[in-house]
Write a protein that holds these residues in place. Structure first.
Motif, PDB file in Angstrom:
ATOM      1  N   HIS A  96      -1.421  -5.236 -20.678  1.00 17.99           N
ATOM      2  CA  HIS A  96      -1.148  -4.495 -19.449  1.00 17.99           C
ATOM      3  C   HIS A  96      -0.895  -3.002 -19.770  1.00 17.99           C
ATOM      4  CE1 HIS A  96       1.113  -3.658 -15.724  1.00 17.99           C
ATOM      5  NE2 HIS A  96       2.043  -3.136 -16.500  1.00 17.99           N
ATOM      6  N   GLY A  97      -1.697  -2.143 -19.143  1.00 19.11           N
ATOM      7  CA  GLY A  97      -1.463  -0.706 -19.313  1.00 19.11           C
ATOM      8  C   GLY A  97      -2.340  -0.029 -20.359  1.00 19.11           C
ATOM      9  N   VAL A 115       4.646   0.451  -7.355  1.00 17.36           N
ATOM     10  CA  VAL A 115       4.251  -0.951  -7.554  1.00 17.36           C
ATOM     11  C   VAL A 115       5.437  -1.728  -8.129  1.00 17.36           C
ATOM     12  CG1 VAL A 115       2.553  -2.495  -8.617  1.00 17.36           C
ATOM     13  CG2 VAL A 115       1.905  -0.125  -8.098  1.00 17.36           C
ATOM     14  N   GLU A 141       6.301  -4.843 -10.034  1.00 17.69           N
ATOM     15  CA  GLU A 141       5.512  -5.782 -10.845  1.00 17.69           C
ATOM     16  C   GLU A 141       6.146  -6.024 -12.207  1.00 17.69           C
ATOM     17  OE1 GLU A 141       1.786  -4.229 -12.446  1.00 17.69           O
ATOM     18  OE2 GLU A 141       2.521  -2.202 -12.096  1.00 17.69           O
ATOM     19  N   VAL A 150       1.830  -8.768  -9.926  1.00 18.48           N
ATOM     20  CA  VAL A 150       2.113  -7.645  -9.023  1.00 18.48           C
ATOM     21  C   VAL A 150       2.728  -8.246  -7.770  1.00 18.48           C
ATOM     22  CG1 VAL A 150       1.040  -5.858  -7.592  1.00 18.48           C
ATOM     23  CG2 VAL A 150       0.211  -6.245  -9.920  1.00 18.48           C
ATOM     24  N   ALA A 165      -5.725  -4.900 -11.562  1.00 19.81           N
ATOM     25  CA  ALA A 165      -4.781  -4.977 -12.695  1.00 19.81           C
ATOM     26  C   ALA A 165      -5.272  -6.016 -13.708  1.00 19.81           C
ATOM     27  CB  ALA A 165      -3.400  -5.360 -12.190  1.00 19.81           C
ATOM     28  N   LEU A 185      -5.625  -3.699  -6.814  1.00 19.58           N
ATOM     29  CA  LEU A 185      -4.690  -2.578  -6.699  1.00 19.58           C
ATOM     30  C   LEU A 185      -5.198  -1.501  -5.748  1.00 19.58           C
ATOM     31  CD1 LEU A 185      -3.851  -2.148 -10.506  1.00 19.58           C
ATOM     32  CD2 LEU A 185      -2.319  -3.056  -8.754  1.00 19.58           C
ATOM     33  N   GLY A 199       0.141   5.826  -9.940  1.00 17.79           N
ATOM     34  CA  GLY A 199       1.176   4.995  -9.342  1.00 17.79           C
ATOM     35  C   GLY A 199       2.325   4.753 -10.303  1.00 17.79           C
ATOM     36  N   SER A 200       3.466   4.334  -9.740  1.00 14.77           N
ATOM     37  CA  SER A 200       4.630   3.980 -10.562  1.00 14.77           C
ATOM     38  C   SER A 200       4.611   2.477 -10.835  1.00 14.77           C
ATOM     39  CB  SER A 200       5.913   4.364  -9.820  1.00 14.77           C
ATOM     40  OG  SER A 200       7.007   3.682 -10.392  1.00 14.77           O
ATOM     41  N   ASP A 201       4.627   2.097 -12.106  1.00 15.63           N
ATOM     42  CA  ASP A 201       4.750   0.690 -12.519  1.00 15.63           C
ATOM     43  C   ASP A 201       6.185   0.493 -12.975  1.00 15.63           C
ATOM     44  OD1 ASP A 201       4.908  -1.662 -13.944  1.00 15.63           O
ATOM     45  OD2 ASP A 201       3.481  -1.065 -15.497  1.00 15.63           O
ATOM     46  N   ALA A 208       2.239   0.406 -17.549  1.00 20.47           N
ATOM     47  CA  ALA A 208       1.066   1.099 -16.997  1.00 20.47           C
ATOM     48  C   ALA A 208       1.554   2.278 -16.150  1.00 20.47           C
ATOM     49  CB  ALA A 208       0.253   0.118 -16.159  1.00 20.47           C
ATOM     50  N   GLY A 209       0.618   2.848 -15.378  1.00 23.36           N
ATOM     51  CA  GLY A 209       0.969   3.878 -14.405  1.00 23.36           C
ATOM     52  C   GLY A 209       1.589   5.137 -14.996  1.00 23.36           C
ATOM     53  N   VAL A 268      -8.997   3.058 -11.422  1.00 25.47           N
ATOM     54  CA  VAL A 268      -8.229   1.805 -11.447  1.00 25.47           C
ATOM     55  C   VAL A 268      -8.466   1.012 -10.157  1.00 25.47           C
ATOM     56  CG1 VAL A 268      -5.920   0.804 -11.585  1.00 25.47           C
ATOM     57  CG2 VAL A 268      -6.425   2.926 -12.819  1.00 25.47           C
ATOM     58  N   LEU A 291      -3.997   5.025 -10.712  1.00 29.26           N
ATOM     59  CA  LEU A 291      -4.064   4.250  -9.467  1.00 29.26           C
ATOM     60  C   LEU A 291      -3.831   5.155  -8.255  1.00 29.26           C
ATOM     61  CD1 LEU A 291      -4.200   1.666  -7.857  1.00 29.26           C
ATOM     62  CD2 LEU A 291      -1.814   1.208  -8.465  1.00 29.26           C
ATOM     63  N   CYS A 335      -4.547   2.787 -18.722  1.00 27.27           N
ATOM     64  CA  CYS A 335      -3.748   3.981 -18.368  1.00 27.27           C
ATOM     65  C   CYS A 335      -3.422   4.776 -19.634  1.00 27.27           C
ATOM     66  CB  CYS A 335      -2.430   3.589 -17.708  1.00 27.27           C
ATOM     67  SG  CYS A 335      -2.602   2.599 -16.224  1.00 27.27           S
TER      68      CYS A 335
HETATM   69  O1  PXL Z   1      -3.175  -1.166 -15.360  1.00 29.06           O
HETATM   70  C1  PXL Z   1      -3.511  -0.739 -14.103  1.00 29.06           C
HETATM   71  C2  PXL Z   1      -2.360  -0.152 -13.361  1.00 29.06           C
HETATM   72  C3  PXL Z   1      -2.370   1.189 -13.112  1.00 29.06           C
HETATM   73  N1  PXL Z   1      -1.388   1.794 -12.434  1.00 29.06           N
HETATM   74  C4  PXL Z   1      -0.315   1.127 -12.005  1.00 29.06           C
HETATM   75  C5  PXL Z   1      -0.237  -0.204 -12.224  1.00 29.06           C
HETATM   76  C6  PXL Z   1      -1.284  -0.880 -12.927  1.00 29.06           C
HETATM   77  C7  PXL Z   1      -1.237  -2.281 -13.217  1.00 29.06           C
HETATM   78  O2  PXL Z   1      -0.574  -3.086 -12.726  1.00 29.06           O
HETATM   79  O3  PXL Z   1       0.829  -0.838 -11.775  1.00 29.06           O
HETATM   80  C8  PXL Z   1       0.766   1.842 -11.288  1.00 29.06           C
END
Ligand code: PXL
Length: 280
Positions: A225-226, A54, A56, A61, A127, A133, A23-25, A30-31, A124, A92, A229
């Motif tokens: 956070h992250g 995402v 966040e 989030v 979070a 998630l 996923g895109s954070d 992360a992500g 995942v 994710l 990942c």
């Molecule tokens: O840390 C887990 C995670 C993984 N992937 C994405 C996230 C998050 C946490 O918020 O946004 C895209």
């Protein structure tokens, strides 16, 4: 840095290539953003197939939107058709439909007789902020479809407990859980014990019939956070570069510890924002 001659990179044909399906954070801790920064720090060319977007910041989030399953499949297919991908990681995956679509795409590759590519699955679910998630029904798709294709699965204690439906409270239970998951899914398991408070963050690898410990100092008071990942991306980068699994994990653990220790911090009024430092 690669030396350049008359504007052309010498390493273009030899740089290892890795793919993250994640996923895109938007806050980039992360992500896919963390994965691509990590690949770059390891001298690996990173590709990405986005599964969801995402909105966040590190402790909150606010919205998740999945990408269509067809779009996820096509990103993976065009990348694997055109680049010499040496390792893949999943982060994710958001929904049961996307987990199935990723598994089907990778399975089809195998059926077509393509060279096997190491697959690191970071399951995942939640979070660091505690936000959910993953759609609850997606866990079954992981178990039935994606885990059996994995080279390595990297659950944290909460994820392993959810998968085994049992609490994991001590070091001995970590060994038992890693073994049980490895047997169930015929994959190597890296069980991350970072959440078992102590002076050390100990992870347990069950691989080739034995348990190996990976200890590192536990860094307190940083919003991490992250880290999951970044860790799985660093392992994937090591595998893409041809390292054996234990060595890839060792390097990755050092990288994550360093990224936490050298974190960035911004202050806005009374609020703090911490972010991992992914530079090498
Ligand atoms: O840390 C887990 C995670 C993984 N992937 C994405 C996230 C998050 C946490 O918020 O946004 C895209």
């Amino acid at each position: 840095m690669a030396k350049r001659r008359s504007g052309r990179s010498e390493r273009a044909g030899t740089i290892p290539v890795a793919l993250t399906i994640a996923g895109s954070d938007c806050s980039a801790g992360a992500g896919i953003q963390a994965d691509l920064k990590t690949f770059a720090a390891f001298g690996v060319y990173g590709l990405s197939a986005v599964t969801c977007v995402v909105a966040e910041v590190p402790r909150r989030v606010s919205r998740i939107e999945p990408v269509t399953t067809i779009m996820v499949r096509q990103q993976i297919e065009v990348l694997l058709k055109n680049f010499p991908v040496r390792a893949i990681k999943t982060g994710l995956l958001c929904s049961a439909g996307i987990v199935s679509s990723v598994a089907r795409t990778i399975r089809n590759l195998k059926k077509k007789g393509a060279r096997p590519i190491p697959l690191v699955v970071d399951p995942v679910m939640i979070a660091t902020s505690g936000d959910n998630l993953l759609e609850p029904g997606a866990v079954e798709s992981y178990k039935k479809e994606l885990f059996p294709l994995a080279t390595l699965i990297t659950p944290n204690l909460d994820e392993a407990a959810a998968l085994l439906k049992t609490a994991i409270k001590g070091r001995k239970q970590m060994d038992d859980a890693a073994k049980a998951l490895a047997k169930k899914y015929r994959a190597s398991i890296l069980l991350k014990g970072g959440h078992l408070r102590g002076d050390k963050a100990i992870d347990v690898l069950f691989h080739n019939g034995k348990c190996t410990e990976f200890p590192a100092p536990f860094v307190r008071d940083v919003q991490t956070h992250g880290t999951g990942c970044t860790y799985s991306a660093a392992i994937t980068a090591g595998l893409a570069s041809g390292l054996p699994l234990e060595q890839a994990i060792n390097h990755a653990k050092q990288f994550v510890t360093q990224s936490i220790a050298r974190h960035f911090r911004w202050k806005r009024g009374s609020r703090k924002i911490d972010a991992l430092n992914h530079s090498s």
